[in-house]
Design a protein around this motif. Structure first.
Motif, PDB file in Angstrom:
ATOM      1  N   PHE A 193      -9.562   6.282  11.728  1.00  0.00           N
ATOM      2  CA  PHE A 193      -8.144   6.117  12.024  1.00  0.00           C
ATOM      3  C   PHE A 193      -8.001   5.657  13.471  1.00  0.00           C
ATOM      4  O   PHE A 193      -8.595   6.240  14.378  1.00  0.00           O
ATOM      5  CB  PHE A 193      -7.431   7.454  11.820  1.00  0.00           C
ATOM      6  CG  PHE A 193      -5.930   7.425  11.990  1.00  0.00           C
ATOM      7  CD1 PHE A 193      -5.279   8.418  12.699  1.00  0.00           C
ATOM      8  CD2 PHE A 193      -5.160   6.414  11.418  1.00  0.00           C
ATOM      9  CE1 PHE A 193      -3.891   8.415  12.843  1.00  0.00           C
ATOM     10  CE2 PHE A 193      -3.778   6.394  11.555  1.00  0.00           C
ATOM     11  CZ  PHE A 193      -3.136   7.403  12.272  1.00  0.00           C
ATOM     12  N   TYR A 197      -7.323   0.642   9.013  1.00  0.00           N
ATOM     13  CA  TYR A 197      -7.118   2.005   9.489  1.00  0.00           C
ATOM     14  C   TYR A 197      -6.283   2.067  10.766  1.00  0.00           C
ATOM     15  O   TYR A 197      -6.215   3.100  11.406  1.00  0.00           O
ATOM     16  CB  TYR A 197      -8.469   2.675   9.741  1.00  0.00           C
ATOM     17  CG  TYR A 197      -9.290   2.774   8.492  1.00  0.00           C
ATOM     18  CD1 TYR A 197     -10.239   1.803   8.175  1.00  0.00           C
ATOM     19  CD2 TYR A 197      -9.092   3.815   7.597  1.00  0.00           C
ATOM     20  CE1 TYR A 197     -10.969   1.875   7.007  1.00  0.00           C
ATOM     21  CE2 TYR A 197      -9.822   3.904   6.431  1.00  0.00           C
ATOM     22  CZ  TYR A 197     -10.758   2.923   6.135  1.00  0.00           C
ATOM     23  OH  TYR A 197     -11.469   2.991   4.976  1.00  0.00           O
ATOM     24  N   GLY A 209     -10.641   8.946   7.792  1.00  0.00           N
ATOM     25  CA  GLY A 209      -9.831   7.760   8.051  1.00  0.00           C
ATOM     26  C   GLY A 209      -8.872   7.416   6.929  1.00  0.00           C
ATOM     27  O   GLY A 209      -7.689   7.165   7.140  1.00  0.00           O
ATOM     28  N   ILE A 259     -10.960  10.086  15.551  1.00  0.00           N
ATOM     29  CA  ILE A 259      -9.821   9.188  15.727  1.00  0.00           C
ATOM     30  C   ILE A 259     -10.019   8.391  17.014  1.00  0.00           C
ATOM     31  O   ILE A 259     -10.488   8.927  18.020  1.00  0.00           O
ATOM     32  CB  ILE A 259      -8.508  10.001  15.843  1.00  0.00           C
ATOM     33  CG1 ILE A 259      -8.302  10.839  14.589  1.00  0.00           C
ATOM     34  CG2 ILE A 259      -7.314   9.102  16.072  1.00  0.00           C
ATOM     35  CD1 ILE A 259      -7.114  11.775  14.684  1.00  0.00           C
ATOM     36  N   LEU A 308      -5.970   9.959   6.758  1.00  0.00           N
ATOM     37  CA  LEU A 308      -5.003   9.872   7.860  1.00  0.00           C
ATOM     38  C   LEU A 308      -4.129   8.643   7.754  1.00  0.00           C
ATOM     39  O   LEU A 308      -2.923   8.694   8.001  1.00  0.00           O
ATOM     40  CB  LEU A 308      -5.727   9.892   9.214  1.00  0.00           C
ATOM     41  CG  LEU A 308      -6.202  11.276   9.669  1.00  0.00           C
ATOM     42  CD1 LEU A 308      -7.024  11.151  10.929  1.00  0.00           C
ATOM     43  CD2 LEU A 308      -5.019  12.201   9.893  1.00  0.00           C
ATOM     44  N   ILE A 309      -4.719   7.494   7.420  1.00  0.00           N
ATOM     45  CA  ILE A 309      -3.894   6.292   7.385  1.00  0.00           C
ATOM     46  C   ILE A 309      -2.908   6.377   6.227  1.00  0.00           C
ATOM     47  O   ILE A 309      -1.761   5.936   6.333  1.00  0.00           O
ATOM     48  CB  ILE A 309      -4.760   4.994   7.332  1.00  0.00           C
ATOM     49  CG1 ILE A 309      -3.897   3.778   7.684  1.00  0.00           C
ATOM     50  CG2 ILE A 309      -5.412   4.780   5.987  1.00  0.00           C
ATOM     51  CD1 ILE A 309      -3.407   3.734   9.095  1.00  0.00           C
ATOM     52  N   SER A 330     -13.509   0.361  13.995  1.00  0.00           N
ATOM     53  CA  SER A 330     -12.619   1.172  13.156  1.00  0.00           C
ATOM     54  C   SER A 330     -12.815   0.830  11.692  1.00  0.00           C
ATOM     55  O   SER A 330     -12.897   1.695  10.837  1.00  0.00           O
ATOM     56  CB  SER A 330     -11.169   0.933  13.584  1.00  0.00           C
ATOM     57  OG  SER A 330     -10.281   1.231  12.539  1.00  0.00           O
ATOM     58  N   ARG A 377       1.522  -1.170   8.444  1.00  0.00           N
ATOM     59  CA  ARG A 377       1.102  -0.079   9.348  1.00  0.00           C
ATOM     60  C   ARG A 377       1.547  -0.341  10.784  1.00  0.00           C
ATOM     61  O   ARG A 377       1.073   0.307  11.719  1.00  0.00           O
ATOM     62  CB  ARG A 377      -0.418   0.142   9.302  1.00  0.00           C
ATOM     63  CG  ARG A 377      -0.934   0.579   7.946  1.00  0.00           C
ATOM     64  CD  ARG A 377      -2.442   0.398   7.835  1.00  0.00           C
ATOM     65  NE  ARG A 377      -2.783  -0.956   7.437  1.00  0.00           N
ATOM     66  CZ  ARG A 377      -3.297  -1.863   8.235  1.00  0.00           C
ATOM     67  NH1 ARG A 377      -3.535  -1.575   9.502  1.00  0.00           N
ATOM     68  NH2 ARG A 377      -3.586  -3.064   7.793  1.00  0.00           N
TER      69      ARG A 377
END
Lengths: 396, 329, 286
Positions: A123, A140, A331, A100, A334-335, A117, A357
């Motif tokens: 992420f 992400y 990634g 991360i 998590l996103i 990223s 996001r």
């Protein structure tokens, strides 16, 4: 020559495979978080306050989440240095196998790291940088701070609706300042206000006297100021007082940095009456915030500010996302987990917008008032569930 | 006898330009990162770029005595040119490099008319002022340069259509190193030529040079333009390999950093900038990793130590050491 | 009175501050040709001394000013004895590198001891606020700054023109070798002048806190402005530093008032034009 280069490319591929192999073996029990911030240079205070927010959250909740141990690797950008930030991110991914990427106080650095990223599918949590387009650069990215238009357009609209008919604006002549100027003008004019003049001052400007006089010459109901933190807010405050701006006749308004604690202390009584818009102030009157401020003071002997809360909530997002994915630090996982996540923060309720996001939160309007022998920012109004207006407009 | 007098300067130059074994070792060593430290290739490419930038400064500072606090202006012109070309759709790296070099060269040529007329403090401050002015202009022209957010949308095409700029930095380092080597060869040729000798004459005693028929101002303008072109190439390399350009490429910090790197390595030795860049950037990277908040304290101590212990920089100290070692019976 | 006069008054105060910060460097550069880029570190030291004495020890503002001067002067004496005197004959570049190293160390030390945020400073009540005259507002603190700077300027000029010490300083600046030949102890002279110049920088730093703020990056930020004043004014000249500081302070402010779009470009343009016209500075001599 061609064969030599081919050989080199082959060697590269071998190395890459070798590294990838060792990577997955390590990542079983730890989740590595790379923190990229300005720990030195003129933005050092921002970086340190943000990092303090991160440290406090980790201290309060332990460094193990969903069975995985968290490991933090901190890297200093020294200030605005996108090539350096990009290299640090690349090294975190390739060499340290970070899962991360977090931190990001400054927009150019965040924009550069967004490429890494996106390419490495990591992420990325932006905890301070406030330019709208950042979240677009990588799928992400999630943000837990604010966007400049989110705050300043809201202030513009609020001002026009609360008796301010004419305004003069003064901003620093660089990215965030110009963003803020545009956002305030838009919000203000759409709600019926009239901009009677505007000026941009050079970024490294020590003396505001000339600009304040120009503002005074046009006789507005309010003067809107946008400057970055540091020495400038106090200097502006003093210039306003010295050129005879009377806060009972002319409202002075701006974003949080204008009424930061250090600025208020240096301005003394001339700070009284300033109206600021922000996503956070240590004086917000809620039980959750009072607890947070006390814990922060116990640990770091100073009050938290907007940077601290960005770091604190950013860590919370990482923890909750990891819990939701059961420790999977991939990634995409998590996103997906982060989208739509919603919780109560010391600043109020916040949500990570599942479409963009970016952060949806309550925007607070504060007025600096004398409370006892201190000057504090007292909340006088708020606007709830504010999304980033720039991305909202892009949809249509 | 008369044959000797004509041949002697030529022989002197021939002797200077012969390759010494130390130099061969040095260039072989630059290939080591590929095998020894493959996860540091992006850092290595940025060292190569800084080394190229420092080399360009050495040409005017070390060999001609022009102290510039604004050399980043040409670096920045090169970077923005390459970046803008890519942003507007032409991402081919080599042709972009050539165009960026031309832009920086033209800008260098134009400013050289001012530069060549001044010396000492006035020169230093004028170079500083020009670079700062350019940075302000770049900030104001944010419609063109992206302002403080930087240029977005840069995408560098693969070199020769085959070598993509990868995440690990293999292509970036190969590309930067190759260019550093080629330009180094060119600079070496220039320095070990009659023109190069004239430059050193100007550095030592500029007022005397016209007495032996050297066209001082024209020479200064020439080397300044060459140095600006090379700085522009370094800037373009940075823009292409990192796919980012922001106002810092024109800033005082960048001009000051390259000056420190060059003095650290030793001026007037061609290799000084290269060694200085490597040492400074590696030291900074390591210290910054160990102590993100106060690394510059240690860098400051190193700078003070180098000045106290190694006059004329690292290479100066080394050459003193080897000379003393040779003198021992 | 048209409002521009209020603005010019502020520019004058700002120029005076720049003068205090720069005059020491101008004289030491002119006398010994020693490039001391750490000059603003002494200014920063003065600022931090004032802040510490006032906030931690409760000293009154006025008492901290001489303390800032003395602290900066003392620090400069130590640095001069230990480091600088070995480098008087060294090249400009080595002096640059040495003093840049010292700046880095000083910034790190300041950040470590005081942290990186702005240092707050509460002026005594009689120095705060502004008064009205001819329909314009004038800040009391700026008037105070102008007054102090004028007093110091007069003292410096009187000192340099009418004392023996001043005559020696002038001689050493004009022609160092000749001055030595006449039996003047240039090294001791330089040590004293250096201490005085750094002390003034420290005083300037102390006065600057209430006007432009203080944080560890002060040492670098103001270095550029000081270099501009010194180069435009001419090395080794008090009158030059004064004139340059005035020109720059006022043109900067006036430019920002009348043509804000030009912003800080004006100060660089003015510097370049003045240096091209007079490369040795307004009052510089060969």
């Amino acid at each position: 020559m061609q064969r030599f280069l081919n050989g080199l490319a082959g060697l590269a591929l071998l190395q890459a495979l070798a590294l990838a192999g060792t990577g997955s073996a390590e990542a079983q029990d730890t989740v590595k978080i790379g923190i990229i911030l300005p720990f030195s240079g003129q933005f050092a205070d921002t970086g340190i306050q943000l990092d303090n927010g991160i440290k406090l959250y980790v201290k309060q909740h332990g460094d193990t989440v969903a069975g995985k141990k968290l490991e933090f690797i901190r890297k200093d950008t020294g200030g605005v240095a996108p090539d350096l930030a990009k290299r640090l991110a690349q090294e975190l991914v390739v060499r340290d196998h970070a899962d991360i990427l977090a931190g990001f106080a400054l927009t150019p650095n965040a924009l550069a790291v967004a490429d890494i990223s996106a390419e490495a599918k990591k992420f990325m949590v932006v905890m301070n940088a406030a330019t709208s387009i950042i979240t677009i650069k990588s799928p992400y990215i999630a943000r837990t701070s604010t966007t400049t238009p989110q705050l300043n357009q809201t202030l513009g609209t609020w001002a026009a609706k609360h008796g301010v008919k004419t305004a003069y604006t003064m901003v620093s002549d660089y990215g965030p300042g110009i963003d803020a100027e545009g956002a305030f003008h838009l919000g203000f004019k759409e709600a019926g206000g009239e901009i009677v003049g505007s000026v941009r001052f050079p970024v490294a400007n020590p003396d505001f006297s000339a600009f304040v006089q120009r503002a005074k010459d046009s006789n507005p109901d309010a003067i809107y100021v946008w400057i970055p933190g540091g020495a400038q807010p106090a200097a502006v405050g003093k210039a306003l007082a010295e050129r005879g701006i009377d806060p009972s006749k002319v409202k002075v308004m701006g974003q949080d940095s204008l009424a930061f604690e250090s600025a208020r202390k240096s301005m003394g009584d001339t700070a009284i009456g300033i109206i600021t818009v922000s996503d956070y102030d240590s004086n917000i009157d809620s039980a959750l915030n009072r607890e947070f401020v006390k814990a922060y003071n116990d640990e770091f002997h100073r009050n938290p500010d907007i940077y601290s809360i960005g770091g604190y909530d950013g860590m919370r997002l990482i923890y909750e996302a990891l819990k939701k994915t059961n420790g999977n630090a991939d990634g995409d996982a998590l996103i997906a987990a982060a989208k739509g996540m919603s919780w109560q923060s010391p600043r109020g309720p916040i949500t990570i917008d599942p479409e963009t996001r970016d952060i949806i939160q309550t925007v607070h309007i504060f007025q600096t008032e004398k409370v006892g022998d201190q000057s504090l920012n007292v909340e006088i109004d708020k606007v709830e569930n504010v999304k980033d207006p720039v991305k909202e407009r892009m949809k249509h | 006898m008369s044959g000797d007098t004509i041949g002697a300067p030529r022989d002197y130059l021939q002797a200077q330009i012969r390759w010494r074994w130390g130099e061969i070792v040095f260039w072989l060593a630059t290939l080591l990162p590929f095998v020894l430290t493959p996860s540091y290739l992006v850092l290595a490419s940025q060292i190569a770029i800084s080394a190229l930038f420092a080399l360009s400064l050495d040409l005017i500072l070390g060999f001609c005595g022009i102290v510039s606090l604004g050399h980043a202006a040409y670096f920045g012109v090169g970077a923005y040119t390459a970046g803008l070309l890519s942003k507007w759709g032409w991402g081919e790296p080599l042709s972009g490099l050539v165009i960026a070099a031309l832009a920086a060269g033209v800008f260098g040529y134009l400013t050289s008319f001012i530069i060549a007329r001044f010396r000492h403090l006035a020169l230093i401050m004028i170079t500083l002022g020009l670079a700062l002015l350019l940075q302000e202009v770049a900030n104001s022209a944010s419609w063109l340069t992206g302002g403080s957010d930087g240029l977005q949308g840069i995408h560098t095409w693969p070199i020769f259509g085959r070598f993509r700029f990868d995440l690990f930095g293999y292509t970036a380092y190969s590309y930067s190193l190759a260019l550093l080597f080629i330009i180094f060869l060119v600079a070496r040729r220039i320095i070990h030529s009659p023109f190069g000798l004239a430059l050193r004459g100007i550095r030592e005693n500029g007022a005397r040079m016209p007495a032996i028929g050297a066209a001082t101002r024209a020479h200064v303008r020439t080397i300044y333009t060459i140095a600006a072109t090379i700085a522009g190439i370094a800037g373009a390399l940075l823009a292409q390999t990192t796919e980012t350009v922001s106002l810092e490429v024109l800033g005082f910090q960048r001009s000051a950093d390259v000056l420190v790197m060059l003095i650290l390595g030793g001026t007037g030795r061609l290799y000084g900038g290269l060694v200085g860049a490597a040492v400074y950037m590696v030291a900074r990277d390591q210290f910054s990793g160990l102590n993100p908040q106060y690394w510059y304290f240690w860098i400051g101590l190193i700078l003070i130590a180098v000045v106290l212990l190694l006059p004329n920089g690292i290479l100066g100290g080394l050459s003193l050491f080897t000379r003393r070692a040779k003198e021992k019976p | 009175m048209p409002p521009v006069f209020g603005v010019l008054f502020d520019g004058l105060a700002y120029g005076m501050l720049l003068f205090l910060l720069s005059v020491g460097l101008s004289v030491t550069l002119g006398m010994m040709n020693f490039v001391n880029l750490a000059h603003c570190s002494f200014a920063m030291l003065g600022g931090y001394v004032t802040v510490t004495l006032m906030n931690t020890l409760g000293w009154p503002f006025f008492a901290t000013l001489p303390a800032a001067f003395v602290a900066a002067a003392a620090a400069s004496v130590v640095l001069e004895r230990v480091f600088f005197r070995r480098f008087y004959r060294a090249s400009d570049l080595e002096q640059c590198l040495l003093t840049i190293g010292i700046v880095f160390v000083s910034i790190a030390a300041a950040a470590y001891i005081y942290g990186t945020d702005q240092q707050p400073l509460q002026l005594p009540s009689y120095l705060r606020g502004s008064f009205t005259f001819a329909g314009l507002n004038f800040a009391v603190y700026r008037l105070f700054l102008i007054a102090i700077a004028l007093v110091i300027t007069i003292a410096l000029v009187a000192g340099i023109e009418s004392t023996r010490f001043g005559a020696q300083v002038r001689a050493a600046v004009n022609n160092q070798r000749m001055a030595r030949g006449l039996g003047i102890n240039v090294d001791v002279l330089f040590a004293i002048t250096f201490a005085l110049g750094s002390g003034l920088a420290g005083l300037g730093g102390a006065l600057a806190v209430a006007m432009v703020g203080l944080d560890p990056s002060f040492a670098f930020t103001y270095l550029i402005y000081v270099l501009i004043v010194v180069s435009v004014g001419g090395l080794g000249s008090i009158a030059g530093s004064f004139a340059a500081a005035m020109v720059l302070g006022i043109s900067d402010i006036a430019g920002k008032y009348y043509v804000p779009a030009v912003g800080s470009m004006l100060i660089y343009l003015v510097m370049i034009v003045l240096l091209m016209w007079r490369p040795l500075g307004l009052f510089g001599r060969r």
